[in-house]
Design an enzyme around this catalytic site. Structure first.
Site, mmCIF file in Angstrom:
data_model
loop_
_atom_site.group_PDB
_atom_site.id
_atom_site.type_symbol
_atom_site.label_atom_id
_atom_site.label_comp_id
_atom_site.label_asym_id
_atom_site.label_seq_id
_atom_site.Cartn_x
_atom_site.Cartn_y
_atom_site.Cartn_z
ATOM 1 C CG ASN A 80 13.629 -13.108 31.325
ATOM 2 O OD1 ASN A 80 14.661 -13.144 31.987
ATOM 3 N ND2 ASN A 80 12.726 -12.145 31.460
ATOM 4 C CD GLU A 89 15.815 -15.575 34.613
ATOM 5 O OE1 GLU A 89 16.129 -14.462 34.166
ATOM 6 O OE2 GLU A 89 15.802 -16.620 33.907
ATOM 7 C CG ASP A 135 8.127 1.541 40.956
ATOM 8 O OD1 ASP A 135 8.807 0.748 41.638
ATOM 9 O OD2 ASP A 135 7.816 1.319 39.783
#
Length: 414
Positions: free
Chosen positions: A128, A191, A237
């Site tokens: 991943n 990915e 964020d």
């Protein structure tokens, strides 16, 4: 990444800062004033660093090799089938996080954070890649924010269940196509093939001593995610507000590989690069899902909506119920989406004044607004209930079929 910086320079999209700049607050504040790529040549007196690598749609389209107006449509056709070419093994050296110009971005941050770093993980043959914010604890340890149920967290759970640590390699300063691919919800283990597809079909990968494979980058950190948990955050964020303190796992760094005179990459928390990388990978997914219910023309997750919580979908209606079907499809494709507006082909979805015009002239509140309560939203939304439940609102801002002549705006081209 160096090749891409030069491409941006050719387009007049680079701001060079030759003066000495501090990694604590000063560099992030400078980057917040522009969407151009900012190149710091003397960060903390001796380091090179960049911010705003892809802080505009134009920059991201240059990185991905698509025209700006066709980027979403092209991404929606991705096949994730690029080739990975083995380029040998990486030699690691003694790690020292303090030797890197890692930034502290805002006054209430818990400390210095890696913000652009891509975490490559591998366990029992399953791989991943994803971006995680990581708080520097000391010269060899980081604390990571891993969202529960996401792929890295699941691989960590599997490793810990077997009494093992999760092997990882963390890269900083990759080509932005690699960064974009790592931010995209792709099929499992796709990915790097997606990044290779975006880069023309092939990408070199290097193997770290712990077995994890990574693409070319300015800085590579090798290590293991452990069972140890520590407080992580506050951290700003995408909403520009501070995310609350949670427990996060500790990453032990065991090796470091850096290029000669490396270029560090920092992403400004809550800045446009952060918003684009968080939200834009969902646009082709929304595009594909909405195309299953009507004719979709384009999709935008808006800057004012933090690049993540607000969307505008442009469609061509084929039947009167298409806009409401598009609303439901958009929410299904991107579960963190909070508000979505569906507009006609004559509305410029990148122009918020035009979108507001559609809401003003084509929406009746009693029949064109859909409210859905008690559904999963984003854990980043300050309005959330607990850690995610929220209310979603869909707005049908399209013309009534059969009455289009009543909505056509006058021009001198009639």
């Amino acid at each position: 990444m160096r090749d891409f910086i030069e491409k941006m320079r050719e387009e007049g999209l680079v701001v060079d800062i030759e003066d000495e700049v501090s990694s604590i607050f000063e560099a992030p504040k400078i980057a917040s004033k522009t969407d151009k790529l900012v190149f710091f040549h003397k960060l903390d007196r001796k380091h090179r660093a960049v911010m705003n690598v892809t802080a505009s749609r134009k920059a991201l389209s240059l990185a991905l090799g698509y025209s700006e107006d066709q980027t979403v449509q092209n991404l929606s056709k991705a096949e994730y089938n690029g080739n990975l070419k083995s380029a040998g093994k990486l030699q690691m050296h003694h790690p020292d996080l303090y030797s890197l110009p890692i930034m502290k971005h805002f006054p209430k941050d818990a400390g210095k954070y890696l913000t652009s770093a891509i975490v490559f993980s591998e366990y029992k043959g399953i791989t991943n890649a994803s971006i995680h914010r990581m708080l520097v604890l000391d010269d060899k340890r980081l604390a990571a924010r891993l969202v529960e149920g996401r792929h890295t967290h699941n691989l960590l759970k599997a490793a810990l269940a077997d009494g093992e640590k999760l092997p990882v390699a963390i890269i900083i300063g990759a080509h932005p196509a690699v960064t974009f691919a790592s931010c995209t919800r792709v099929p499992e283990e796709k990915e790097l093939p997606f990044a290779a597809e975006l880069l023309g079909g092939e990408i070199d990968v290097y193997e770290c001593p712990n077995g994890v494979k990574v693409p070319d980058a300015e800085i590579v950190l090798e290590g293991y995610i452990t069972a140890e948990l520590v407080d992580e955050a506050p951290f700003v964020d995408i909403t520009g507000t501070y995310d609350p303190v949670r427990l996060g796992p500790v990453i032990e760094i065991t090796g470091m590989h850096i290029k000669n005179d490396p270029i560090y990459h920092g992403i400004l928390p809550g800045g446009n690069e952060h918003k684009l990388l968080m939200g834009m990978p969902y646009e082709p997914k929304i595009y594909r899902t909405v195309s299953g219910v009507t004719t979709v023309r384009n999709v935008s997750l808006t800057t004012g909506g933090c690049g993540y919580l607000h969307g505008v979908v442009q469609i061509r209606k084929n039947t009167e119920g298409d806009a409401k079907n598009a609303i439901m499809a958009a929410f299904a494709a991107h579960t963190s989406l909070k508000h979505v507006v569906i507009v006609d082909e004559d509305i410029d979805l990148f122009n918020m004044e035009d979108v507001e015009y559609a809401i003003a002239t084509r929406v009746r509140g009693d029949k064109d607004i859909m409210v859905i309560e008690g559904v999963r939203g984003s854990s980043l939304d300050p309005c959330r209930i607990g850690d995610g439940l929220n209310v979603k609102v869909g707005v049908d801002a399209t013309m009534v079929m059969g009455k289009e002549d009543e909505f056509i705006r006058a021009t001198w081209d009639d």
